[in-house]
Enzyme design. Sequence first.
Site, PDB file in Angstrom:
ATOM      1  N   GLU A   1       9.626  -3.542 -15.320  1.00 56.56           N
ATOM      2  CA  GLU A   1       8.966  -2.793 -14.231  1.00 56.56           C
ATOM      3  C   GLU A   1       9.561  -1.393 -14.059  1.00 56.56           C
ATOM      4  O   GLU A   1      10.780  -1.255 -13.881  1.00 56.56           O
ATOM      5  CB  GLU A   1       9.104  -3.583 -12.915  1.00 56.56           C
TER       6      GLU A   1
ATOM      7  N   LYS B   1      11.417 -10.005  -2.838  1.00 59.48           N
ATOM      8  CA  LYS B   1      11.004  -9.740  -4.232  1.00 59.48           C
ATOM      9  C   LYS B   1      11.668  -8.450  -4.698  1.00 59.48           C
ATOM     10  O   LYS B   1      12.143  -8.345  -5.825  1.00 59.48           O
ATOM     11  CB  LYS B   1       9.475  -9.649  -4.329  1.00 59.48           C
TER      12      LYS B   1
END
Length: 429
Positions: free
Chosen positions: A82, A269
């Site tokens: 990511e 998260k």
Amino acid sequence: MESKYLQKFYDKTPAERITALHAAGLLNEEATAKLHSGLSLPQEIADNMIENQLSTYDLPYGVALNFLIDGKDYIVPMAIEEPSVIAAASAGAKIIAKAGGFRTTIQKRVMIGQVALKNILDSDAAEQLILSHRDEILEAANAAHPSIVKRGGGARRISVRYLAAVPDEGIPAFLVVHLHVETLEAMGANIINTMMEGVIPYLEHLTGGEALMGILTNYATDCLATAECRIPSSLLGRGSLSGDEVRDRLIEAYQFAYVDPYRAVTNNKGIMNGIDAIVLASGNDWRAISAGAHAYASRNGQYRSLTTWKKAENGDLLGSLTLPLPIGAVGGSINFHPAAKMTKEILGYRSASELESIIASVGLAQNFSAIKALVTEGIQKGHMGLHSRSLAISAGAVGKEIEQLSERLKGEKNMNLATAQTLLAQIRG
Ligand code: NDP
């Protein structure tokens, strides 16, 4: 960590970054050479790690900078797909370093294994019997894995939990025996599983019950790590917002994630973005860490933020993150996966506890950066800027086109795949 070699690190090529780390004295000759030649997992090793192996699955491996933890400087390897996670960790750690860095506390490193017994006629009597035979149970556990005892660890304590039946669901009662085990530098899953299976015959014989299973729990509540930071609000100002305003908004962001599970899940998260990336880079089991962390976030009956952000009496911002971190410095693939070995080399950690301190600090830095962006300019500005390169690649850009398209995308209102494809066609004109 102020090194002239690390200035504009982001703007360098990967090869230049490796050379810069070497020049800054953060990588020795051997590690530098290995990084230059790549950290790929040899086919022969991969084939022996899993079943039905075909190939390997690569992830980018980078470093977050600026971590000052318990007075020691670190650059932190992370394996992640990511964009923006490493940039956010580095930016958060930089501010926290200016404020004196992270302080960490590692509670005892004890792992827990369970044996679930069913068909117990008198659970109170069985519990008393188990507790009065604790020495024999510990002996049976240690006999099942003598090498950890020889190293100075082993099963230390037992506890018993009665889980009542749920008649409406047809669920019977269980009597659960917990074994608390010191696994020293290992995460200990295999050590504990061996021990739990080792004590089953004795527990069945003792109680007359039947064991359903014996296994480690990843809810490692006897292996908690805490990272804390204290940031003067003078370091927090952003745009038109004063440092005090940003501090107060950060605290409100935490309060929102404390009361609302919908927000807490995303907040956590973000924390796990950093934690999973270093856990993976270190060769540890990130599924185990994630499962335990999320369970810990629900420990009081509601899923909440894993971090807390509060105001000190003098107005400083106080941040804290506590979570179970049953990670290992040995075991699993840690000592033979080329990237995990490199992570050990780069971090120079000397114990699993030290690695826990680093991981907890990464989680806190990640959360600080994410909520700071959210309550100031919003997360998309920074994130999408970094995401533009991935978008360019998805649109089919290659070589110099990637940088060219990424720059053009940053000026677009609708930064999406369709825009990227249109712009790429224009570039190729
Ligand atoms: P290992 O099975 O690799 O065991 C670690 C070994 O390291 C020990 O048995 C010990 O060998 C050796 N060792 C060397 N030095 C030390 C030291 N100082 N302290 C402790 N051990 C030392 O790993 P783990 O038992 O830690 O299990 C981790 C693996 O289990 C991970 O790969 C994980 O993915 C997997 N796993 C996870 C599960 C879960 O999370 N629920 C379930 C099942 C597996 P010796 O015997 O010679 O003493």
